[in-house]
Design a protein around this motif. Structure first.
Motif, PDB file in Angstrom:
ATOM      1  N   THR A  77      -1.467   1.012  -0.892  1.00 16.61           N
ATOM      2  CA  THR A  77      -0.633   1.165   0.304  1.00 16.61           C
ATOM      3  C   THR A  77      -1.324   1.998   1.390  1.00 16.61           C
ATOM      4  O   THR A  77      -0.677   2.447   2.329  1.00 16.61           O
ATOM      5  CB  THR A  77       0.718   1.792  -0.077  1.00 16.61           C
ATOM      6  N   ILE A  79      -2.636   4.933   2.193  1.00 14.17           N
ATOM      7  CA  ILE A  79      -2.443   6.260   2.795  1.00 14.17           C
ATOM      8  C   ILE A  79      -3.743   7.058   2.676  1.00 14.17           C
ATOM      9  O   ILE A  79      -4.348   7.131   1.598  1.00 14.17           O
ATOM     10  CB  ILE A  79      -1.275   7.011   2.131  1.00 14.17           C
ATOM     11  N   ARG A  81      -5.389  10.803   3.584  1.00 19.50           N
ATOM     12  CA  ARG A  81      -5.084  12.181   3.968  1.00 19.50           C
ATOM     13  C   ARG A  81      -6.024  13.093   3.206  1.00 19.50           C
ATOM     14  O   ARG A  81      -6.699  12.639   2.262  1.00 19.50           O
ATOM     15  CB  ARG A  81      -3.610  12.507   3.662  1.00 19.50           C
ATOM     16  N   TYR A  84      -5.051  18.354   0.189  1.00 14.66           N
ATOM     17  CA  TYR A  84      -5.027  18.709  -1.238  1.00 14.66           C
ATOM     18  C   TYR A  84      -5.081  20.224  -1.401  1.00 14.66           C
ATOM     19  O   TYR A  84      -5.642  20.927  -0.555  1.00 14.66           O
ATOM     20  CB  TYR A  84      -6.187  18.026  -1.968  1.00 14.66           C
ATOM     21  N   MET A 277       6.431  10.575   3.274  1.00 13.53           N
ATOM     22  CA  MET A 277       6.459  10.642   1.809  1.00 13.53           C
ATOM     23  C   MET A 277       7.467  11.685   1.369  1.00 13.53           C
ATOM     24  O   MET A 277       7.564  12.749   1.986  1.00 13.53           O
ATOM     25  CB  MET A 277       5.092  11.059   1.252  1.00 13.53           C
ATOM     26  N   TYR A 284       7.848   6.502  -0.584  1.00 16.03           N
ATOM     27  CA  TYR A 284       7.135   6.691   0.686  1.00 16.03           C
ATOM     28  C   TYR A 284       7.146   5.374   1.458  1.00 16.03           C
ATOM     29  O   TYR A 284       7.310   4.293   0.883  1.00 16.03           O
ATOM     30  CB  TYR A 284       5.708   7.189   0.459  1.00 16.03           C
ATOM     31  N   THR A 367      -3.509   7.440  -8.593  1.00 15.63           N
ATOM     32  CA  THR A 367      -2.746   6.843  -7.499  1.00 15.63           C
ATOM     33  C   THR A 367      -3.373   7.141  -6.133  1.00 15.63           C
ATOM     34  O   THR A 367      -2.837   6.715  -5.115  1.00 15.63           O
ATOM     35  CB  THR A 367      -1.310   7.396  -7.477  1.00 15.63           C
ATOM     36  N   GLY A 368      -4.482   7.901  -6.105  1.00 12.57           N
ATOM     37  CA  GLY A 368      -4.938   8.414  -4.813  1.00 12.57           C
ATOM     38  C   GLY A 368      -6.353   8.097  -4.394  1.00 12.57           C
ATOM     39  O   GLY A 368      -6.931   8.792  -3.565  1.00 12.57           O
ATOM     40  N   LYS A 371      -7.900   6.664  -0.283  1.00  6.04           N
ATOM     41  CA  LYS A 371      -8.361   7.634   0.723  1.00  6.04           C
ATOM     42  C   LYS A 371      -9.741   8.175   0.383  1.00  6.04           C
ATOM     43  O   LYS A 371     -10.488   8.592   1.248  1.00  6.04           O
ATOM     44  CB  LYS A 371      -7.357   8.790   0.825  1.00  6.04           C
ATOM     45  N   ALA A 413      -0.828  15.471  -5.389  1.00  2.30           N
ATOM     46  CA  ALA A 413      -1.065  14.043  -5.609  1.00  2.30           C
ATOM     47  C   ALA A 413      -0.036  13.217  -4.836  1.00  2.30           C
ATOM     48  O   ALA A 413      -0.258  12.056  -4.541  1.00  2.30           O
ATOM     49  CB  ALA A 413      -1.000  13.712  -7.087  1.00  2.30           C
ATOM     50  N   VAL A 415       2.370  11.303  -5.120  1.00  2.00           N
ATOM     51  CA  VAL A 415       3.191  10.374  -5.877  1.00  2.00           C
ATOM     52  C   VAL A 415       2.915  10.666  -7.348  1.00  2.00           C
ATOM     53  O   VAL A 415       1.827  11.094  -7.696  1.00  2.00           O
ATOM     54  CB  VAL A 415       2.879   8.891  -5.577  1.00  2.00           C
TER      55      VAL A 415
HETATM   56  O1  PYC Z   1      -2.419   9.434  -2.582  1.00  4.20           O
HETATM   57  O2  PYC Z   1      -1.276   9.615  -0.737  1.00  4.20           O
HETATM   58  C1  PYC Z   1      -1.508   9.086  -1.826  1.00  4.20           C
HETATM   59  C2  PYC Z   1      -0.718   7.935  -2.235  1.00  4.20           C
HETATM   60  C3  PYC Z   1       0.354   7.448  -1.602  1.00  4.20           C
HETATM   61  C4  PYC Z   1       0.774   6.373  -2.318  1.00  4.20           C
HETATM   62  C5  PYC Z   1      -0.034   6.202  -3.374  1.00  4.20           C
HETATM   63  N1  PYC Z   1      -0.953   7.178  -3.298  1.00  4.20           N
END
Ligand code: PYC
Ligand code: FAD
Length: 417
Positions: A77, A79, A81, A84, A277, A284, A367-368, A371, A413, A415
């Motif tokens: 999706t 995102i 950023r 952290y 989010m 989000y 999940t990240g 980015k 994180a 999510v």
């Molecule tokens: O890492 O920002 C994130 C994110 C949003 C949705 C999945 N990962």
């Protein structure tokens, strides 16, 4: 070898990747490469690009079992950023964000990076306190992040329900204004085109099914379609399948694979020009350039390799989104899909050497990792070129799970990992 036809006509067009898929000639692999990269997702392709561009190593193959960018790279999706919490991750993700800021120019390909801001909503006093801590920690690291109250938030995002009558009323938010999103497939294709132009062999439909290891040193990989392909060094960038790749090399990684799902609505007129989010109600949303509302939440709690999500999660996600944005209850949902992400116990990635000499792993982005794509590729290329971790990558060694020097980013994180 002809790889393109009509290159001039196709150059820098948004539908370039579709044309490219049509004219692509899968190169026949050479018997021996300097470096093999396993996995043609965003991270693997970025690694190949920077190896060729910044380290002058072009005798490289990227081996991809499906098609380039067909895994999480095209399912996420988007995102982007860098807010952290811990110094090590802040440095890693800020390195990546800085590369994002110049990426369309670097690749001469519009990756549609849009710094439209990213808000983390706070629904409780504890949310406010932990977001203040995050914003302060970010600013100490030179990363933009600010707190705003509910009245300011309502002015900035009229669609968001900041009223007192919701289940968990919004008290405020932290916002990183340099954050935003990008076009997922463009990133993969931009790096693929760049790497290809520098002489890298990008080989699709080429699944790695074994590692060739002699005296504790890797000398090549076994593939389903082309037998053994030799290399001096191998970098595995298999995202959700990294545990499987490690097993082929005879060791275990501290990663677990989970489905992560998302959905988009029918295209509607512009209603949301930023990314919102909420960890608390857990969902989000942003709006793509086509007009779809892009919606997601956390991982499905069961483990598995099926690239689809399960039912209760969609329901919970939509509950959260409708609570934040009541108008969504009247919008039809168009598509739902899943990817398969690899999570670590400390919700931080692994960029590392391994117990096998000359074999390196880049995984655990959970999940990240979208980015992280440019930063991951940049640092992993340096690691593979030098044979030892780049200083920014060094804290992300897989051996931190032996020493206990973890980097626990569960909070930032954003999510559920
Ligand atoms: O890492 O920002 C994130 C994110 C949003 C949705 C999945 N990962
Ligand atoms: P992939 O694209 O999965 O690449 C790995 C490749 O390795 C695959 O193409 C696979 O086919 C190949 N491979 C595996 N095994 C083998 C083998 N044996 N032989 C050859 N090839 C092999 N991150 C964010 O930062 N922001 C977000 O908003 C965000 N949202 C997400 C939403 C969803 C629904 C999902 C699923 C993920 C999301 N992510 C997000 C996470 C992000 O997508 C991943 O962390 C990142 O894409 C992983 O890196 P990659 O692009 O290289 O992975």
């Amino acid at each position: 070898m002809q790889r393109y036809s009509g290159f001039g006509l196709l150059k820098h067009s948004l539908s370039y990747h579709e044309n490219w898929q049509r004219v692509w000639r899968n190169p026949t692999p050479k018997k021996k490469y300097d470096i093999i990269i396993v996995g043609g997702g965003g991270h693997g392709l970025a690694t190949a690009y920077y190896l060729a561009k910044e380290h002058g190593i072009t005798n490289i193959a990227v081996l991809e079992k499906g098609h380039l960018g067909g895994g999480n790279a095209c399912r996420n999706t988007t995102i982007v950023r860098s807010n952290y919490l811990w110094d090590e991750s802040a440095e890693l993700f800020e390195h990546s964000l800085k590369l994002w800021e110049g990426l369309s120019q670097e690749l001469n390909y519009n990756v549609m990076f849009s710094q439209r801001g990213c808000y983390h909503l706070c629904h409780t006093l504890q949310d406010m306190r932990s977001n203040e801590r995050l914003a302060n920690a970010n600013r100490l690291n030179g990363i933009d992040n600010e707190m705003i109250d509910a009245a300011q938030l309502q002015r900035e995002i009229p669609l968001l329900d900041c009223g007192p009558n919701t289940r968990y009323p919004v008290l405020g938010a932290s916002v990183q204004r340099r954050a935003g999103n990008a076009r997922h497939d463009a990133v993969a294709w931009g790096y693929a085109r760049g790497a290809d132009a520098l002489g890298v062999d990008l080989i699709q439909n080429c699944e790695v099914i074994g590692m060739v290891i002699n005296d504790g040193k890797i000398t090549g990989v076994k593939t389903k379609t082309h037998g053994i392909i030799s290399a001096d060094r191998v970098g595995c960038v298999g995202a959700g399948h990294s545990g499987v790749l490690a097993k082929m090399a005879g060791f275990e990684l501290p990663v677990v694979s989970h489905p992560l799902q998302a959905l988009v609505s029918e295209p509607i007129k512009p209603v949301l020009d930023t990314v919102v989010m909420s960890n608390h109600v857990h969902g989000y949303m942003s709006q793509s350039d086509k007009g779809d509302l892009v919606i997601g939440a956390g991982i499905d709690s069961y483990v598995g390799y099926g690239q689809r999500g399960s039912y209760p999660i969609i329901e919970h996600t939509i509950q959260a989104i409708v609570e934040m944005f009541p108008m969504v209850s009247r919008v039809r949902m168009n598509r739902q899909w899943g990817g398969i992400v690899d999570t670590t116990p400390d919700a931080s990635p692994i960029l590392s050497d391994t117990p096998v000499k000359n074999l390196f792993f880049n995984c655990g982005w959970g999940t990240g990792g979208f980015k992280g794509t440019p930063g991951s590729g940049h640092l992993f290329a340096a690691t593979l070129a030098e044979g030892k971790a780049h200083p920014i990558a060094a804290p992300f060694s897989m051996f931190r799970f032996h020493s206990g020097k973890l980097i626990d980013e569960h909070g930032a994180a954003a999510v559920a990992h």
